[in-house]
Design a protein around this motif. Sequence first.
Motif, mmCIF file in Angstrom:
data_model
loop_
_atom_site.group_PDB
_atom_site.id
_atom_site.type_symbol
_atom_site.label_atom_id
_atom_site.label_comp_id
_atom_site.label_asym_id
_atom_site.label_seq_id
_atom_site.Cartn_x
_atom_site.Cartn_y
_atom_site.Cartn_z
ATOM 1 N N LEU A 1 44.920 46.115 37.007
ATOM 2 C CA LEU A 1 45.691 45.638 37.169
ATOM 3 C C LEU A 1 46.959 44.421 36.521
ATOM 4 O O LEU A 1 45.982 43.924 35.641
ATOM 5 C CB LEU A 1 44.780 44.255 38.100
ATOM 6 C CG LEU A 1 43.979 44.319 39.600
ATOM 7 C CD1 LEU A 1 43.068 43.379 39.837
ATOM 8 C CD2 LEU A 1 45.008 45.557 40.231
ATOM 9 N N LEU A 2 48.045 44.580 36.987
ATOM 10 C CA LEU A 2 48.878 44.317 35.821
ATOM 11 C C LEU A 2 49.221 42.832 36.529
ATOM 12 O O LEU A 2 50.313 42.994 37.477
ATOM 13 C CB LEU A 2 49.977 45.016 35.468
ATOM 14 C CG LEU A 2 49.046 46.157 35.217
ATOM 15 C CD1 LEU A 2 50.296 47.680 35.112
ATOM 16 C CD2 LEU A 2 48.742 46.122 33.701
ATOM 17 N N HIS A 3 49.081 41.279 35.704
ATOM 18 C CA HIS A 3 50.083 40.479 36.067
ATOM 19 C C HIS A 3 51.810 40.629 35.634
ATOM 20 O O HIS A 3 52.014 41.436 35.168
ATOM 21 C CB HIS A 3 49.392 39.395 35.424
ATOM 22 C CG HIS A 3 49.414 39.171 33.679
ATOM 23 N ND1 HIS A 3 50.727 38.327 33.303
ATOM 24 C CD2 HIS A 3 48.552 39.425 33.305
ATOM 25 C CE1 HIS A 3 50.791 38.678 31.986
ATOM 26 N NE2 HIS A 3 49.238 39.319 31.863
ATOM 27 N N GLY A 4 52.315 39.309 36.207
ATOM 28 C CA GLY A 4 53.462 39.425 36.129
ATOM 29 C C GLY A 4 53.821 37.800 35.497
ATOM 30 O O GLY A 4 53.360 37.346 35.075
ATOM 31 N N TYR A 5 55.147 37.506 35.505
ATOM 32 C CA TYR A 5 55.368 36.183 34.940
ATOM 33 C C TYR A 5 55.739 34.681 35.793
ATOM 34 O O TYR A 5 55.805 35.378 36.889
ATOM 35 C CB TYR A 5 57.100 36.473 34.070
ATOM 36 C CG TYR A 5 57.347 35.210 33.394
ATOM 37 C CD1 TYR A 5 57.448 34.245 32.230
ATOM 38 C CD2 TYR A 5 58.342 34.211 33.834
ATOM 39 C CE1 TYR A 5 57.956 33.611 31.152
ATOM 40 C CE2 TYR A 5 58.941 33.115 33.726
ATOM 41 C CZ TYR A 5 58.569 32.893 32.433
ATOM 42 O OH TYR A 5 59.397 31.601 32.049
ATOM 43 N N PRO A 6 55.476 33.798 35.444
ATOM 44 C CA PRO A 6 54.399 33.366 33.997
ATOM 45 C C PRO A 6 52.927 32.799 34.220
ATOM 46 O O PRO A 6 52.719 32.142 33.905
ATOM 47 C CB PRO A 6 55.205 32.093 34.203
ATOM 48 C CG PRO A 6 55.007 31.735 35.012
ATOM 49 C CD PRO A 6 55.646 32.597 36.012
ATOM 50 N N ASN B 1 32.401 49.519 44.673
ATOM 51 C CA ASN B 1 32.494 51.357 43.859
ATOM 52 C C ASN B 1 33.393 51.549 43.353
ATOM 53 O O ASN B 1 34.030 52.875 42.862
ATOM 54 C CB ASN B 1 32.186 51.586 44.680
ATOM 55 C CG ASN B 1 33.220 51.865 45.474
ATOM 56 O OD1 ASN B 1 34.168 51.637 46.067
ATOM 57 N ND2 ASN B 1 33.374 53.688 46.600
ATOM 58 N N TRP B 2 34.722 50.599 43.064
ATOM 59 C CA TRP B 2 36.124 50.717 42.660
ATOM 60 C C TRP B 2 36.133 50.776 41.076
ATOM 61 O O TRP B 2 35.419 49.461 40.688
ATOM 62 C CB TRP B 2 37.038 50.709 42.776
ATOM 63 C CG TRP B 2 37.912 51.193 43.852
ATOM 64 C CD1 TRP B 2 37.042 51.399 44.769
ATOM 65 C CD2 TRP B 2 38.541 52.706 43.682
ATOM 66 N NE1 TRP B 2 37.996 52.363 46.213
ATOM 67 C CE2 TRP B 2 38.540 53.092 44.982
ATOM 68 C CE3 TRP B 2 39.229 52.989 42.953
ATOM 69 C CZ2 TRP B 2 38.898 54.354 45.258
ATOM 70 C CZ3 TRP B 2 39.882 54.422 42.869
ATOM 71 C CH2 TRP B 2 40.455 55.114 45.035
ATOM 72 N N ASP B 3 35.933 50.654 39.821
ATOM 73 C CA ASP B 3 36.018 50.199 38.289
ATOM 74 C C ASP B 3 37.588 50.047 38.564
ATOM 75 O O ASP B 3 38.688 50.794 38.511
ATOM 76 C CB ASP B 3 35.904 51.599 37.441
ATOM 77 C CG ASP B 3 35.132 52.125 37.033
ATOM 78 O OD1 ASP B 3 34.393 51.307 37.726
ATOM 79 O OD2 ASP B 3 34.735 52.719 36.344
ATOM 80 N N VAL B 4 37.528 48.511 37.708
ATOM 81 C CA VAL B 4 38.835 47.915 37.159
ATOM 82 C C VAL B 4 38.747 47.425 36.086
ATOM 83 O O VAL B 4 38.189 46.150 35.921
ATOM 84 C CB VAL B 4 38.899 46.604 38.701
ATOM 85 C CG1 VAL B 4 39.580 45.674 38.720
ATOM 86 C CG2 VAL B 4 39.129 46.795 40.222
ATOM 87 N N ILE B 5 39.813 47.444 35.374
ATOM 88 C CA ILE B 5 40.482 46.174 34.460
ATOM 89 C C ILE B 5 41.240 45.664 34.866
ATOM 90 O O ILE B 5 42.561 46.150 35.633
ATOM 91 C CB ILE B 5 41.160 47.628 33.625
ATOM 92 C CG1 ILE B 5 39.711 48.685 33.258
ATOM 93 C CG2 ILE B 5 41.307 46.622 32.302
ATOM 94 C CD1 ILE B 5 40.056 49.637 32.374
ATOM 95 N N VAL B 6 41.677 44.109 34.492
ATOM 96 C CA VAL B 6 43.154 43.557 34.331
ATOM 97 C C VAL B 6 42.467 42.617 33.500
ATOM 98 O O VAL B 6 42.790 41.611 32.989
ATOM 99 C CB VAL B 6 41.618 42.308 35.298
ATOM 100 C CG1 VAL B 6 43.312 41.273 35.767
ATOM 101 C CG2 VAL B 6 41.170 42.558 36.739
ATOM 102 N N PRO B 7 43.673 43.243 32.627
ATOM 103 C CA PRO B 7 44.101 42.778 30.772
ATOM 104 C C PRO B 7 44.933 41.857 31.098
ATOM 105 O O PRO B 7 45.635 41.149 32.290
ATOM 106 C CB PRO B 7 45.327 44.215 30.666
ATOM 107 C CG PRO B 7 45.607 44.827 31.732
ATOM 108 C CD PRO B 7 44.218 44.254 33.043
ATOM 109 N N ASP B 8 45.597 41.163 30.060
ATOM 110 C CA ASP B 8 46.462 39.681 30.024
ATOM 111 C C ASP B 8 47.387 40.650 29.156
ATOM 112 O O ASP B 8 46.972 41.023 28.061
ATOM 113 C CB ASP B 8 46.078 38.986 28.815
ATOM 114 C CG ASP B 8 45.273 37.874 29.636
ATOM 115 O OD1 ASP B 8 45.529 37.822 30.726
ATOM 116 O OD2 ASP B 8 44.687 37.236 28.534
ATOM 117 N N LEU B 9 49.605 40.973 29.691
ATOM 118 C CA LEU B 9 49.491 42.028 28.945
ATOM 119 C C LEU B 9 49.770 41.387 27.433
ATOM 120 O O LEU B 9 50.144 40.376 27.388
ATOM 121 C CB LEU B 9 51.416 42.256 29.438
ATOM 122 C CG LEU B 9 50.838 42.415 31.563
ATOM 123 C CD1 LEU B 9 51.982 42.532 31.836
ATOM 124 C CD2 LEU B 9 50.992 43.970 30.906
#
Length: 325
Positions: free
Chosen positions: A41-46, A62-70
């Motif tokens: 999951l990739l966030h936007g601005y701002p 049952n889904w693997d999820v990664i949520v980074p700060d860009l």
Amino acid sequence: MSFQGFQSSHTDCPSGAKIFAYHRLTSVPQQNAATKPVIVLLHGYPQNSLMYKKFVDEIPSNWDVIVPDLPGYGLSSKPIRPEDNSLAHSKREWAKDVVHLVDALVSPSVPIIAFGHDRGGRVAYRLSLDFPKRVAGAAVLDIVPGIYVWDAMRLEKGHVETKRSHHWIFLSSPRPLPETMIGSNPEFYFNFTMSSWTGGKKPEDVPEWVKDSIAPFLDPATGKDKIAAACEDYRAGASLDIQDDIKSSINPQEQPKEVFQCPMLVMYSSHLQRRFNVEQVWTSISKPGTVTSIQIGDETTGHFLINEKQEETGQRFREWLAQFQ
């Protein structure tokens, strides 16, 4: 402010980026076995990764999820090198950082479903183009390719898009003009920006998700670095990202080509639809039958689909996600 059931960590990338991410990883990839994709999951601005802290509840466990700060946003960092003309913050370079993050947290062989809003959507579509063997599917929220936005900022189109996307020009202005101006009153700037992109009547109190979004920019210790990184993001968007779109045969002034091959989920607001024929744009540059295009909400729904229409966006995502089970 961790997500329920998620862990968090920092990952060092070869580019010099240090990526912070929340992650829920339960799968153990097995050699020579079909591997279920990991959702990124990739966030936007701002915004930053916290925009998804409630939305992750919409994704089956049952889904693997990664949520980074860009890179440069939130709790992530990446050196700004003025001599490289914002190369480090191009979507192509960010895509490499995201792949390294997935490799480090899960496996170099795991497929990726790239789900991105706003700037994160631009990383998601760049991932699908630069890493076609890794990206099983891509979801882009409330965007058209960046080159279409810049192309619309023309005199013969009345400069309507220029006025609506004025921040693209402002943030990409030469250093340190936007950094200095925003830094003089960041709370006003970011509250004004987010409220102007939000649909319907605004609540009297600033919503929690807005506070989460602007907090890193207001931090006395690191806020200036976050503002500078966001400007680098937009400087790359005004130069290198356009060039990379053209190199990938994405160009609204030429005959459309079937650039995107993987399944695409396109979700958009009515406000973006008034500016662009969103479905037509994406289907014209994608393999036939691969695009699922959906408007989220109504006239009162703004740009922040995840936060303004969480349940509807989540339902549509789950329906599309079922094909990867």
